[in-house]
Design an enzyme around this catalytic site. Sequence first.
Site, short mmCIF file in Angstrom:
data_model
loop_
_atom_site.label_atom_id
_atom_site.label_comp_id
_atom_site.label_asym_id
_atom_site.label_seq_id
_atom_site.Cartn_x
_atom_site.Cartn_y
_atom_site.Cartn_z
N ASP A 1 16.76 -18.01 6.52
CA ASP A 1 16.50 -17.04 7.60
C ASP A 1 17.30 -17.52 8.80
O ASP A 1 17.31 -18.72 9.10
CB ASP A 1 14.99 -17.02 7.92
CG ASP A 1 14.58 -15.80 8.72
OD1 ASP A 1 13.70 -15.06 8.25
OD2 ASP A 1 15.13 -15.59 9.83
N ILE B 1 22.62 -14.89 5.81
CA ILE B 1 22.86 -14.59 4.38
C ILE B 1 24.34 -14.47 4.03
O ILE B 1 24.71 -14.57 2.88
CB ILE B 1 22.15 -13.28 3.93
CG1 ILE B 1 22.46 -12.12 4.90
CG2 ILE B 1 20.67 -13.50 3.77
CD1 ILE B 1 22.13 -10.76 4.33
N ALA C 1 16.05 -10.33 4.26
CA ALA C 1 16.72 -10.52 5.56
C ALA C 1 17.52 -9.28 5.92
O ALA C 1 18.47 -8.91 5.23
CB ALA C 1 17.66 -11.73 5.46
N ALA C 2 17.14 -8.62 7.01
CA ALA C 2 17.81 -7.38 7.42
C ALA C 2 17.33 -6.96 8.80
O ALA C 2 16.26 -7.38 9.25
CB ALA C 2 17.48 -6.25 6.43
N SER D 1 13.91 0.95 1.08
CA SER D 1 13.01 1.66 2.00
C SER D 1 12.91 3.14 1.67
O SER D 1 13.88 3.75 1.19
CB SER D 1 13.57 1.51 3.42
OG SER D 1 12.89 2.36 4.30
N TYR E 1 19.82 2.83 9.52
CA TYR E 1 18.96 1.91 8.77
C TYR E 1 18.80 2.38 7.32
O TYR E 1 19.06 1.63 6.37
CB TYR E 1 17.59 1.79 9.47
CG TYR E 1 16.57 1.08 8.62
CD1 TYR E 1 16.72 -0.27 8.32
CD2 TYR E 1 15.48 1.76 8.08
CE1 TYR E 1 15.81 -0.93 7.51
CE2 TYR E 1 14.56 1.11 7.28
CZ TYR E 1 14.72 -0.23 7.00
OH TYR E 1 13.81 -0.87 6.19
N LYS F 1 20.30 0.73 3.67
CA LYS F 1 19.48 0.37 2.50
C LYS F 1 19.99 1.10 1.26
O LYS F 1 20.07 0.53 0.16
CB LYS F 1 18.01 0.70 2.77
CG LYS F 1 17.36 -0.18 3.83
CD LYS F 1 17.19 -1.60 3.31
CE LYS F 1 16.65 -2.55 4.34
NZ LYS F 1 16.48 -3.92 3.84
N LEU G 1 2.82 1.61 14.01
CA LEU G 1 1.59 2.25 14.45
C LEU G 1 0.38 1.30 14.45
O LEU G 1 -0.34 1.25 15.44
CB LEU G 1 1.31 3.46 13.53
CG LEU G 1 0.05 4.24 13.85
CD1 LEU G 1 0.14 4.87 15.24
CD2 LEU G 1 -0.18 5.34 12.80
N ARG H 1 1.65 9.59 6.83
CA ARG H 1 2.40 8.51 6.20
C ARG H 1 1.56 7.87 5.09
O ARG H 1 0.34 8.00 5.07
CB ARG H 1 2.75 7.41 7.23
CG ARG H 1 3.74 7.84 8.28
CD ARG H 1 5.14 8.01 7.71
NE ARG H 1 6.10 8.42 8.72
CZ ARG H 1 6.33 9.69 9.07
NH1 ARG H 1 5.66 10.66 8.50
NH2 ARG H 1 7.24 9.99 9.98
N ASP I 1 11.52 11.46 13.03
CA ASP I 1 10.27 11.31 12.26
C ASP I 1 10.02 12.54 11.39
O ASP I 1 9.76 13.63 11.92
CB ASP I 1 9.07 11.17 13.21
CG ASP I 1 8.81 9.74 13.64
OD1 ASP I 1 9.36 8.81 13.02
OD2 ASP I 1 8.05 9.56 14.61
N1 UDP Z 1 3.61 6.33 15.87
C1 UDP Z 1 2.99 6.74 17.04
N2 UDP Z 1 2.88 5.82 18.05
C2 UDP Z 1 3.36 4.55 17.96
C3 UDP Z 1 3.98 4.14 16.76
C4 UDP Z 1 4.09 5.06 15.74
O1 UDP Z 1 2.54 7.89 17.16
O2 UDP Z 1 3.22 3.77 18.93
C5 UDP Z 1 3.72 7.29 14.76
C6 UDP Z 1 5.15 7.59 14.35
O3 UDP Z 1 5.68 8.65 15.11
C7 UDP Z 1 4.98 7.94 12.86
C8 UDP Z 1 3.81 7.05 12.42
O4 UDP Z 1 3.12 6.69 13.63
O5 UDP Z 1 4.58 9.28 12.73
C9 UDP Z 1 4.24 5.79 11.72
O6 UDP Z 1 5.25 5.15 12.50
P1 UDP Z 1 5.76 3.67 12.24
O7 UDP Z 1 6.77 3.36 13.31
O8 UDP Z 1 4.60 2.75 12.11
O9 UDP Z 1 6.45 3.75 10.81
P2 UDP Z 1 7.62 4.73 10.24
O10 UDP Z 1 6.90 5.84 9.53
O11 UDP Z 1 8.45 5.20 11.39
O12 UDP Z 1 8.36 3.83 9.31
#
Ligand code: UDP
Length: 318
Positions: A31, A52, A71-72, A114, A138, A142, A189, A219, A282
């Site tokens: 790392d 890496i 690692a990314a 991902s 991103y 991937k 989140l 999600r 999103d």
């Molecule tokens: N989200 C939110 N507030 C935050 C962080 C995330 O409302 O402070 C929402 C975000 O818009 C998405 C969901 O929570 O709809 C999951 O977001 P996160 O960034 O955890 O993961 P992602 O789905 O982007 O990989």
Amino acid sequence: MRVLVTGGAGYIGSVVAAQLLASGAEVVVVDDLSTGHADAVPPGAEFHERNIAELDPVLGDWRVDAVVHFAAKSLVGESTENPALYWRNNVIGTVALLDSMRASGVERIVFSSSAATYGIAEHQPITEDAPARPTSAYGASKLAIDLALADYARAYGLAAISLRYFNVAGALVGDGVRFGERHATETHLVPNALRAAATGTPMPVFGTDYPTPDGTCVRDYIHVVDLADAHLRALEAVETGRHRVLNLGSGLGHSVREVLDAVGRVVGRDVPVDEQPRRAGDPATLVASNAEAGSVLGWRPARALESMIADAWEFEQG
Ligand code: UDP
């Protein structure tokens, strides 16, 4: 088995390294500490602070049987603003790693891919044959490596599995064990909601007008310990000359509001929120089909949303 874990000082890498050690494997962690923490490397792992792209020729001396590659760079927003960082680190860095593996005869790899590779999917739950149309650098970085792995498997006999993670949450907590999420810039989140509940400072809810039952994004959350278990199984399941792609998710969707309600129940205080417009990029809903991972790995996620939140809360409290 002796396993190289790249990114083993980061969130998911440290949990997988700890679980590998617990299973009796020897672990070598690489790392560069650009986002990881040296004290997150599990005791018992051999640690090298290195990028890496700089494993030639030392990888041969480490005599590993397999690589688990985490690692990314992993922030969608940052990748939109600075895509060069993602193409250089995630793509050029990983190709260098694959070539170091070839040079030293390491033939097995499990790669941290991902759900961001799919972009906005037309059908839910998302199966592995859905078109890959990433909407961020991103996700594109991937996907580029998923494609490279397919070529390396076909041409050089690499045994490879790409694991496409949905939303990872939770922590590995237990007797004297604590591995969890410690990002300098926290965008996820669950940790943000735990902090908002703990401090009383409102957190943003990005978008309340999505075409979902309560208007917030849906999600698929997966406990990091269940995710780690899938990696250990994938290391055993890789086959010479074959590259597979497997989704890792629970198969269940939870809205942002459902997550915030669950955080409120775990912490015992409501999460104060500040409703904001949608966050760029999103998609409304992302839910995994995990049937393929079930049949190839014999894997089933065992930990539900409240258990992820409870473990993340225990970790947050230090
Ligand atoms: N989200 C939110 N507030 C935050 C962080 C995330 O409302 O402070 C929402 C975000 O818009 C998405 C969901 O929570 O709809 C999951 O977001 P996160 O960034 O955890 O993961 P992602 O789905 O982007 O990989």
